[in-house]
Write an enzyme that holds these catalytic residues in place. Structure first.
Site, PDB file in Angstrom:
ATOM      1  N   ASN A 205       0.869  -1.176   0.000  1.00 49.44           N
ATOM      2  CA  ASN A 205       0.000   0.000   0.000  1.00 49.44           C
ATOM      3  C   ASN A 205       0.916   1.239   0.000  1.00 49.44           C
ATOM      4  OD1 ASN A 205       0.840   0.443   2.668  1.00 49.44           O
ATOM      5  ND2 ASN A 205      -0.974  -0.509   3.569  1.00 49.44           N
ATOM      6  N   ARG A 206       0.314   2.427   0.009  1.00 53.42           N
ATOM      7  CA  ARG A 206       1.111   3.667  -0.098  1.00 53.42           C
ATOM      8  C   ARG A 206       2.179   3.761   0.978  1.00 53.42           C
ATOM      9  NH1 ARG A 206      -4.099   7.392  -0.932  1.00 53.42           N
ATOM     10  NH2 ARG A 206      -4.561   6.358   1.016  1.00 53.42           N
ATOM     11  N   LYS A 207       1.743   3.560   2.204  1.00 54.93           N
ATOM     12  CA  LYS A 207       2.643   3.733   3.335  1.00 54.93           C
ATOM     13  C   LYS A 207       3.798   2.731   3.250  1.00 54.93           C
ATOM     14  CE  LYS A 207       2.208   4.098   8.372  1.00 54.93           C
ATOM     15  NZ  LYS A 207       2.632   2.824   8.948  1.00 54.93           N
ATOM     16  N   ASP A 272      -5.414  -8.369   0.948  1.00 50.74           N
ATOM     17  CA  ASP A 272      -5.334  -9.817   0.729  1.00 50.74           C
ATOM     18  C   ASP A 272      -6.111 -10.226  -0.526  1.00 50.74           C
ATOM     19  OD1 ASP A 272      -3.855 -10.082   3.059  1.00 50.74           O
ATOM     20  OD2 ASP A 272      -5.582 -10.618   4.293  1.00 50.74           O
TER      21      ASP A 272
HETATM   22  N1  LIG Z   1     -11.554   3.652   1.229  1.00 52.55           N
HETATM   23  C1  LIG Z   1     -11.568   2.948   0.085  1.00 52.55           C
HETATM   24  N2  LIG Z   1     -12.403   3.287  -0.915  1.00 52.55           N
HETATM   25  C2  LIG Z   1     -12.429   2.587  -2.053  1.00 52.55           C
HETATM   26  N3  LIG Z   1     -11.638   1.528  -2.321  1.00 52.55           N
HETATM   27  C3  LIG Z   1     -10.799   1.134  -1.376  1.00 52.55           C
HETATM   28  C4  LIG Z   1     -10.702   1.827  -0.115  1.00 52.55           C
HETATM   29  N4  LIG Z   1      -9.766   1.212   0.629  1.00 52.55           N
HETATM   30  C5  LIG Z   1      -9.297   0.196  -0.122  1.00 52.55           C
HETATM   31  N5  LIG Z   1      -9.892   0.150  -1.330  1.00 52.55           N
HETATM   32  C6  LIG Z   1      -9.628  -0.841  -2.397  1.00 52.55           C
HETATM   33  O1  LIG Z   1      -8.826  -1.891  -1.845  1.00 52.55           O
HETATM   34  C7  LIG Z   1      -7.514  -1.894  -2.442  1.00 52.55           C
HETATM   35  C8  LIG Z   1      -6.462  -2.187  -1.384  1.00 52.55           C
HETATM   36  O2  LIG Z   1      -6.570  -1.237  -0.366  1.00 52.55           O
HETATM   37  P1  LIG Z   1      -5.320  -0.585   0.414  1.00 52.55           P
HETATM   38  O3  LIG Z   1      -4.497   0.198  -0.510  1.00 52.55           O
HETATM   39  O4  LIG Z   1      -5.910   0.115   1.590  1.00 52.55           O
HETATM   40  O5  LIG Z   1      -4.509  -1.897   0.826  1.00 52.55           O
HETATM   41  P2  LIG Z   1      -3.954  -2.387   2.230  1.00 52.55           P
HETATM   42  O6  LIG Z   1      -3.614  -1.226   3.086  1.00 52.55           O
HETATM   43  O7  LIG Z   1      -2.908  -3.380   1.932  1.00 52.55           O
HETATM   44  O8  LIG Z   1      -5.189  -3.155   2.845  1.00 52.55           O
HETATM   45  P3  LIG Z   1      -5.164  -4.122   4.108  1.00 52.55           P
HETATM   46  O9  LIG Z   1      -5.824  -3.335   5.193  1.00 52.55           O
HETATM   47  O10 LIG Z   1      -6.004  -5.260   3.671  1.00 52.55           O
HETATM   48  O11 LIG Z   1      -3.748  -4.487   4.380  1.00 52.55           O
HETATM   49  C9  LIG Z   1      -7.365  -0.554  -3.110  1.00 52.55           C
HETATM   50  O12 LIG Z   1      -6.472  -0.654  -4.200  1.00 52.55           O
HETATM   51  C10 LIG Z   1      -8.803  -0.246  -3.528  1.00 52.55           C
HETATM   52  O13 LIG Z   1      -9.133  -0.957  -4.715  1.00 52.55           O
HETATM   53 MG   LIG Z   2      -1.897  -4.800   3.153  1.00 55.04          MG
END
Ligand SMILES: Nc1ncnc2c1ncn2[C@@H]1O[C@H](COP(=O)(O)OP(=O)(O)OP(=O)(O)O)[C@@H](O)[C@H]1O
Ligand SMILES: [Mg+2]
Length: 326
Positions: A205-207, A272
């Site tokens: 993810n971004r972070k 996931d």
């Molecule tokens: N608030 C949101 N609104 C719309 N789509 C979302 C949102 N949050 C997540 N998504 C969808 O889910 C995908 C993965 O989310 P995110 O980037 O938050 O991954 P993550 O932080 O790895 O998630 P996780 O909490 O499962 O580890 C995004 O690419 C998007 O398609």
């Molecule tokens: Mg994740």
């Protein structure tokens, strides 16, 4: 994509054999009513009506793969304890192959046990030992993977930093996958970033993407993605961006895919779902951009669902058709 093509792609997932290696966890929910305060201490007494087990951590990736039809193998280390038995039972209920789950007497099964009284979570109890697994455990885990590798289409490394994906384990798996021409994707933990060099793809993810590079100053997330892909010598990188969807980095190209999720209820586990669907689509021979779009669609469905982090084939198709009206 032509009408019917997505259905064919999702159907082809059932021909795949995909393994997940990582930190398998058990989520446990003890659910009941509160009618009184304990005479022993000023705490509510929950009269338990139901206990619900849910596959968590890397086991949630396993659940996502299996729900979409792939033959799924899990590799990890869990405790030689009651909760380990429960976790194995949950896998077996879903016909998931557990030969590669090593049981250890020196670490507990990772469990997050919640106590829910009425509609309120009152307490969470965690069991875990997140130290790196011993050399002996590394060896027996790798032995199981080596025995299975020739059968597999893809491996997902699901790193929750709970000790299973040590540098030795990760590096050996990536080199095995390369030798055998198998896709290997990683859901990373930033502090372990340099272990993932040479993987097929990664879905930070971004972070996480920023932290993988140890940066605090940067111009754009796009710059981060490109640099990370180069640095870790990945074939491609899928950077998930929550409400902004995702960005796919492939060669010199960057493709931004917005999210179409209308209602967002519960974002846990979306990552996931992304890595599961993306990896299966790649393993089915779908073009990378299409694989990312399907993964993004699946994530859009999952964030709209409360209390579960898996999606079905029909849900993906229905949502895809509302987004991409050809
Ligand atoms: N608030 C949101 N609104 C719309 N789509 C979302 C949102 N949050 C997540 N998504 C969808 O889910 C995908 C993965 O989310 P995110 O980037 O938050 O991954 P993550 O932080 O790895 O998630 P996780 O909490 O499962 O580890 C995004 O690419 C998007 O398609
Ligand atoms: Mg994740």
């Amino acid at each position: 994509m032509k009408k019917g093509r997505l259905g064919e792609i999702l159907d082809s997932f059932k021909n795949l054999k995909v393994a997940v290696v990582g930190d398998m966890m058990l989520d446990d929910y003890l659910i009941g009513n509160v009618d009184r305060i304990s005479p022993e201490a000023p705490v509510p007494v929950v009269s338990v009506k139901e206990e619900r087990f849910v596959l968590g951590g890397a086991a949630n990736v396993v659940n996502n793969l299996s729900t979409l039809g792939a033959t799924t193998f899990c590799f990890g280390v869990i405790g030689d304890d009651f909760d380990g038995d429960r976790l194995i039972r949950e896998f077996e209920k879903k016909s998931i192959e557990t030969m590669g789950v090593v049981r250890s007497t020196s670490r507990p099964t990772i469990v997050k046990r919640r106590i829910i009284g009425g509609n309120q979570q009152l307490l969470r109890l965690d069991w875990e030992d997140s130290r790196a697994i011993s050399e002996d455990l590394e060896k027996s885990l790798l032995k199981h993977i080596e025995a299975k590798i020739k059968e597999l289409d893809a491996i997902i490394l699901s790193d929750y930093d709970k000790g299973v994906l040590t540098p030795n384990v990760v590096k050996r798996i990536i080199s095995l996958c390369k030798e055998n021409n198998i896709i290997v994707t990683v859901d990373p933990k930033p502090k372990n970033a340099m272990n993932y060099i040479g993987a097929t793809s990664m879905t930070p993810n971004r972070k996480e993407a920023i932290e993988c590079l140890g940066k605090t100053n940067f111009d754009s997330i796009i710059e981060i993605g490109q640099e990370l892909k180069e640095k870790l010598q990945l074939d491609n990188l899928l950077l998930t961006r929550s409400e902004e969807g995702m960005s796919l980095f492939q060669g010199e190209e960057i493709i931004n895919i917005p999210t179409y999720a209308k209602e967002v209820f519960d974002v846990t586990g979306a990552g996931d779902t992304v890595i599961s669907v993306f990896t299966m689509a790649l393993a089915s021979g779908v073009k990378i951009e299409e694989a990312a779009k399907i993964a993004n669609t699946a994530a859009g469905v999952v964030v709209g669902k409360m209390g579960t982090s898996i999606v079905t084939k029909d849900e993906i198709i229905e949502f895809y058709n509302t987004i991409y009206k050809d």
